[in-house]
Scaffold this motif. Structure first.
Motif, PDB file in Angstrom:
ATOM      1  N   PRO A 198       0.828  -1.218   0.000  1.00 23.69           N
ATOM      2  CA  PRO A 198       0.000   0.000   0.000  1.00 23.69           C
ATOM      3  C   PRO A 198       0.855   1.259   0.000  1.00 23.69           C
ATOM      4  CG  PRO A 198       0.072  -0.963   2.196  1.00 23.69           C
ATOM      5  CD  PRO A 198       0.756  -1.951   1.283  1.00 23.69           C
ATOM      6  N   GLY A 199       0.259   2.342  -0.453  1.00 19.49           N
ATOM      7  CA  GLY A 199       0.970   3.613  -0.449  1.00 19.49           C
ATOM      8  C   GLY A 199       1.138   4.182   0.947  1.00 19.49           C
ATOM      9  N   ASP A 200       0.189   3.899   1.832  1.00 16.29           N
ATOM     10  CA  ASP A 200       0.241   4.389   3.215  1.00 16.29           C
ATOM     11  C   ASP A 200       1.242   3.557   4.004  1.00 16.29           C
ATOM     12  OD1 ASP A 200      -0.134   5.231   5.788  1.00 16.29           O
ATOM     13  OD2 ASP A 200      -2.267   4.727   5.888  1.00 16.29           O
ATOM     14  N   LYS A 201       2.366   4.162   4.411  1.00 11.12           N
ATOM     15  CA  LYS A 201       3.417   3.430   5.111  1.00 11.12           C
ATOM     16  C   LYS A 201       3.021   3.054   6.536  1.00 11.12           C
ATOM     17  CE  LYS A 201       6.323   3.558   1.664  1.00 11.12           C
ATOM     18  NZ  LYS A 201       7.600   4.271   1.650  1.00 11.12           N
ATOM     19  N   GLY A 202       1.897   3.546   7.010  1.00 16.71           N
ATOM     20  CA  GLY A 202       1.419   3.177   8.338  1.00 16.71           C
ATOM     21  C   GLY A 202       0.503   1.969   8.341  1.00 16.71           C
ATOM     22  N   THR A 203       0.177   1.438   7.157  1.00 12.68           N
ATOM     23  CA  THR A 203      -0.685   0.262   7.070  1.00 12.68           C
ATOM     24  C   THR A 203       0.007  -0.949   7.695  1.00 12.68           C
ATOM     25  OG1 THR A 203      -1.645   1.058   4.996  1.00 12.68           O
ATOM     26  CG2 THR A 203      -1.944  -1.274   5.506  1.00 12.68           C
ATOM     27  N   PRO A 204      -0.674  -1.686   8.576  1.00 11.80           N
ATOM     28  CA  PRO A 204      -0.064  -2.904   9.115  1.00 11.80           C
ATOM     29  C   PRO A 204       0.157  -3.934   8.010  1.00 11.80           C
ATOM     30  CG  PRO A 204      -1.909  -2.211  10.480  1.00 11.80           C
ATOM     31  CD  PRO A 204      -1.965  -1.387   9.223  1.00 11.80           C
ATOM     32  N   LEU A 205       1.347  -4.495   7.959  1.00 17.14           N
ATOM     33  CA  LEU A 205       1.697  -5.537   6.998  1.00 17.14           C
ATOM     34  C   LEU A 205       2.047  -6.803   7.772  1.00 17.14           C
ATOM     35  CD1 LEU A 205       4.121  -3.555   4.637  1.00 17.14           C
ATOM     36  CD2 LEU A 205       1.628  -3.759   4.448  1.00 17.14           C
ATOM     37  N   ILE A 206       1.476  -7.933   7.359  1.00 14.85           N
ATOM     38  CA  ILE A 206       1.759  -9.205   8.025  1.00 14.85           C
ATOM     39  C   ILE A 206       2.241 -10.198   6.968  1.00 14.85           C
ATOM     40  CG2 ILE A 206       0.874 -11.084   9.443  1.00 14.85           C
ATOM     41  CD1 ILE A 206      -1.252  -9.183  10.491  1.00 14.85           C
ATOM     42  N   PHE A 207       3.509 -10.590   7.067  1.00 19.81           N
ATOM     43  CA  PHE A 207       4.123 -11.499   6.111  1.00 19.81           C
ATOM     44  C   PHE A 207       4.132 -12.928   6.658  1.00 19.81           C
ATOM     45  CE2 PHE A 207       5.997  -7.364   5.183  1.00 19.81           C
ATOM     46  CZ  PHE A 207       5.918  -7.308   3.794  1.00 19.81           C
ATOM     47  N   TYR A 208       4.025 -13.889   5.746  1.00 20.65           N
ATOM     48  CA  TYR A 208       4.157 -15.282   6.176  1.00 20.65           C
ATOM     49  C   TYR A 208       4.746 -16.126   5.057  1.00 20.65           C
ATOM     50  CZ  TYR A 208      -0.141 -16.467   3.594  1.00 20.65           C
ATOM     51  OH  TYR A 208      -1.089 -16.661   2.617  1.00 20.65           O
ATOM     52  N   CYS A 209       5.371 -17.241   5.477  1.00 21.28           N
ATOM     53  CA  CYS A 209       5.982 -18.172   4.536  1.00 21.28           C
ATOM     54  C   CYS A 209       5.739 -19.599   5.024  1.00 21.28           C
ATOM     55  CB  CYS A 209       7.486 -17.893   4.399  1.00 21.28           C
ATOM     56  SG  CYS A 209       8.431 -18.120   5.924  1.00 21.28           S
ATOM     57  N   ASP A 210       6.412 -20.569   4.409  1.00 15.83           N
ATOM     58  CA  ASP A 210       6.201 -21.969   4.771  1.00 15.83           C
ATOM     59  C   ASP A 210       7.218 -22.496   5.781  1.00 15.83           C
ATOM     60  OD1 ASP A 210       3.917 -23.135   3.801  1.00 15.83           O
ATOM     61  OD2 ASP A 210       4.751 -23.607   1.836  1.00 15.83           O
ATOM     62  N   HIS A 211       8.169 -21.676   6.172  1.00 21.16           N
ATOM     63  CA  HIS A 211       9.200 -22.131   7.099  1.00 21.16           C
ATOM     64  C   HIS A 211       8.693 -22.039   8.532  1.00 21.16           C
ATOM     65  CE1 HIS A 211      12.411 -22.435   4.101  1.00 21.16           C
ATOM     66  NE2 HIS A 211      11.920 -21.332   3.565  1.00 21.16           N
ATOM     67  N   ALA A 212       8.885 -23.106   9.286  1.00 24.45           N
ATOM     68  CA  ALA A 212       8.439 -23.099  10.678  1.00 24.45           C
ATOM     69  C   ALA A 212       9.157 -22.034  11.490  1.00 24.45           C
ATOM     70  CB  ALA A 212       8.654 -24.475  11.307  1.00 24.45           C
TER      71      ALA A 212
END
Length: 247
Positions: A198-212
């Motif tokens: 998003p353009g708004d740098k204050g937006t919460p971002l939650i990343f995830y992957c397959d690594h435990a």
């Protein structure tokens, strides 16, 4: 509403100690009597706040699990609540009593990390340090932080999850992904980030992957903070932790 109040309470705690635009917390001089004798600061902690964790030291969050650790903790830290130290120490502390142990909690007013450090010393551990400024200092510096899969589910249910971002390859994303998650493969982050984030740098971002151990999402989260995003999270345990919630 209960979950929202919990999150707001954590952020209020951080804001009360480290308001935007102010200098980072100053350590009291002289230190309070209850403080552990060996205090370290951010520059000492940062090399150990990595995923996967290093083998020559262990980072320990001494706060309550559900109300604090699950809501946000330093990546790579394990949870050993100070109030449950006696019950959990034998299982969670390293066998080698010369291993570097780094304790932290909720900032300079928090006693939990000092309590745990004293208890660990009583057990014979010889290489102990306390990051007295703790999680508020880590957060204020714009670092990514980890949340539990259970807390993520709460954020989704209350509509507070922000943007969920799947950094796995296309095949994994197409087979299954979190509800409404956007796809931004880690290997193409530099090329595709501008079109996905998003353009708004204050937006919460939650990343995830397959690594435990969430190593891939941690690496991408680091890149997102470098772009100026201020609320960057990764899921402790990655997508496997999310799948385990349904079992």
């Amino acid at each position: 509403m209960r979950f929202l109040n919990t999150l707001l309470g954590v952020l209020a705690c951080i804001a009360s100690q480290l308001a935007p635009g102010q200098a980072l917390a100053q350590l009291p001089d002289p230190p309070p009597e209850h403080w552990y004798g060996k205090i370290v600061r951010y520059d000492f902690i940062a090399p150990y706040a990595v995923v996967p964790p290093r083998h020559d030291g262990i980072l320990i969050d001494t706060r309550d699990t559900a109300r604090r650790y699950d809501v946000g903790h330093i990546p790579g830290a394990i949870n050993l609540p100070a109030k449950q130290f006696d019950a959990l120490a034998s299982r969670l502390l390293p066998a080698d009593k010369h291993t570097l142990i780094l304790f932290y909690c909720d900032g300079i007013e928090c006693k939990l990390s000092h309590m745990a450090a004293d208890d660990a010393e009583d057990l014979g551990y010889t290489n102990i340090r306390v990051y007295a400024e703790g999680f508020p200092d880590w957060f204020k510096r714009g670092n990514p932080y980890a949340i539990s899969a259970g807390h993520l589910r709460t954020l989704i249910e209350t509509g507070e999850a922000g943007m969920l971002i799947d950094v796995r390859d296309s095949g994994a994303y197409q087979r299954h992904h979190l509800p409404n998650a956007r796809h931004l493969p880690a290997e193409h982050f530099a090329q595709q980030a501008a079109g996905v984030l998003p353009g708004d740098k204050g937006t919460p971002l939650i990343f995830y992957c397959d690594h435990a151990d969430a190593r891939l999402s941690y690496a991408v989260a680091r890149q997102a903070t470098a772009l100026g995003y201020r609320q960057v999270m990764l899921i402790e345990g990655g997508y496997p932790a999310w799948e385990n919630l349904a079992r």
